[in-house]
Design a protein around this motif. Structure first.
Motif, mmCIF file in Angstrom:
data_model
loop_
_atom_site.group_PDB
_atom_site.id
_atom_site.type_symbol
_atom_site.label_atom_id
_atom_site.label_comp_id
_atom_site.label_asym_id
_atom_site.label_seq_id
_atom_site.Cartn_x
_atom_site.Cartn_y
_atom_site.Cartn_z
ATOM 1 N N ILE A 13 0.860 -1.185 0.000
ATOM 2 C CA ILE A 13 0.000 0.000 0.000
ATOM 3 C C ILE A 13 0.896 1.235 0.000
ATOM 4 C CG2 ILE A 13 -1.801 1.269 1.226
ATOM 5 C CD1 ILE A 13 -2.863 -1.373 0.408
ATOM 6 N N ASP A 62 -6.692 5.272 -3.370
ATOM 7 C CA ASP A 62 -6.348 6.091 -2.217
ATOM 8 C C ASP A 62 -6.516 5.258 -0.956
ATOM 9 O OD1 ASP A 62 -6.259 7.982 -0.120
ATOM 10 O OD2 ASP A 62 -7.092 9.563 -1.388
ATOM 11 N N ALA A 63 -5.445 5.113 -0.183
ATOM 12 C CA ALA A 63 -5.479 4.269 1.017
ATOM 13 C C ALA A 63 -6.443 4.782 2.072
ATOM 14 C CB ALA A 63 -4.075 4.155 1.608
ATOM 15 N N ARG A 64 -6.862 6.038 1.958
ATOM 16 C CA ARG A 64 -7.802 6.596 2.932
ATOM 17 C C ARG A 64 -9.229 6.139 2.684
ATOM 18 N NH1 ARG A 64 -5.578 12.610 1.912
ATOM 19 N NH2 ARG A 64 -5.478 11.634 -0.161
ATOM 20 N N THR A 68 -10.281 0.428 -0.364
ATOM 21 C CA THR A 68 -9.071 0.290 -1.182
ATOM 22 C C THR A 68 -8.251 -0.942 -0.805
ATOM 23 O OG1 THR A 68 -8.928 2.676 -1.575
ATOM 24 C CG2 THR A 68 -6.913 1.400 -1.865
ATOM 25 N N ALA A 69 -7.926 -1.101 0.457
ATOM 26 C CA ALA A 69 -7.071 -2.216 0.867
ATOM 27 C C ALA A 69 -7.761 -3.563 0.656
ATOM 28 C CB ALA A 69 -6.658 -2.061 2.328
ATOM 29 N N HIS A 88 2.496 -1.661 4.488
ATOM 30 C CA HIS A 88 1.814 -0.363 4.411
ATOM 31 C C HIS A 88 2.837 0.759 4.510
ATOM 32 C CE1 HIS A 88 -1.696 2.372 4.843
ATOM 33 N NE2 HIS A 88 -0.716 3.157 5.292
ATOM 34 N N ALA A 90 2.010 3.894 2.704
ATOM 35 C CA ALA A 90 1.280 5.132 2.389
ATOM 36 C C ALA A 90 1.197 6.071 3.585
ATOM 37 C CB ALA A 90 -0.125 4.789 1.894
ATOM 38 N N ALA A 120 -5.671 5.558 7.354
ATOM 39 C CA ALA A 120 -5.383 4.719 6.186
ATOM 40 C C ALA A 120 -4.658 3.445 6.602
ATOM 41 C CB ALA A 120 -4.562 5.498 5.171
ATOM 42 N N SER A 124 -5.984 -0.572 6.217
ATOM 43 C CA SER A 124 -5.258 -1.628 5.505
ATOM 44 C C SER A 124 -4.934 -2.789 6.440
ATOM 45 C CB SER A 124 -3.980 -1.073 4.872
ATOM 46 O OG SER A 124 -2.992 -0.793 5.844
#
Length: 263
Positions: A13, A62-64, A68-69, A88, A90, A120, A124
């Motif tokens: 990520i 976007d990891a936020r 996404t994860a 991770h 990001a 974020a 993840s």
């Protein structure tokens, strides 16, 4: 090249630049298959996939964002038939949001900086733990934090929301690692000092800060860190060599935490 990561399936990520991209390339060199998640253009994604060959796929995201994860992990499962590790990376400076000294810090800057650097990461890690529990296989999670979370530098690096968010990662890692140790889910962290990445351009371009770094990070001639400096540790934590290691934070800082630094 030793195949430390033979047959490992890893999600990175924040892997389209800097520390994450360097790690993704190194993971593939050591035998892993990777799913790389990050921001960027479709052309960038294509270039990275070509660089990784058939052992890597890239997903822009976007990891936020909540999904996404989990989407990336599903892609890893579908593409490579399994999921063994999450790295991770990001995160980033909150300066553009208004992060800085406490007396000037706004609530909006605080929240956005925490979203970028802590929320974020939580999302993840949560997605990875859920996947490991469903598989019943165990696995490894590695998070990137910062030495600024426990070793401040007030002359040149005064972003109090960022420091608080990165400090929170230490407690998060230990607490989560403790809870899931019996499931053979390992959670660890790396804490770098100043590394040459897109995030560090402000500091890297400042002659005063560069002179400070020569004494604050005195190893190897007093240089800034390079993304590749973290790769060896990342390989260890993603590999079976770390099967008996959890809840730990390793500082890779060129000597930052043991040096005064001359302002």
């Amino acid at each position: 090249m030793n195949s430390w990561l033979e047959k490992k399936r890893i999600v990175v990520i924040g892997g389209t630049a800097g520390i994450g991209l360097s790690a993704a390339r190194t993971f593939v060199q050591h035998g892993a298959s990777v799913v790389v998640i990050g921001l960027g253009e479709e052309s960038t994604a294509g270039e990275i996939e070509s660089m990784l060959g058939g052992a890597g796929v890239v997903m822009l995201g976007d990891a936020r964002e909540t999904s996404t994860a989990s989407t990336a992990i599903s892609l890893c499962l579908d593409t490579f038939g399994g999921f063994d590790g999450l790295y991770h990376v990001a995160g980033g400076s909150g300066r553009r949001f208004g992060d800085g000294p406490l007396h000037t810090l706004t609530k909006e800057a605080w929240e956005k900086t925490f979203d970028l650097n802590l929320t974020a990461l939580m999302l993840s890690n949560q997605a990875a733990v859920r996947a490991f529990l469903e598989q019943g296989s165990g696995g490894s999670i590695l998070n990137v934090t910062s030495v600024l979370g426990y070793s401040p530098s007030p002359a040149y690096f005064t972003t109090h929301a960022y420091a608080a968010a990165k400090s929170a990662v230490f407690g998060f890692v230990k607490s989560v690692a403790s809870y899931y140790a019996s499931y053979n889910i390992r959670i660890n962290a790396l804490a770098p000092a100043l590394v040459e990445t897109p995030m560090s351009q402000r500091a890297a371009g400042d002659d005063q800060i560069r002179r400070f770094i020569e004494t604050k990070q005195p190893l190897d001639g007093g240089r800034l860190g390079r993304p590749a400096d973290l790769d060896g540790a990342a390989v260890y934590f993603m590999s079976d060599a770390s099967n008996y290691t959890t809840g730990q934070t390793l500082s890779i800082d060129g000597g930052w935490t043991i040096s005064d630094g001359q302002v």
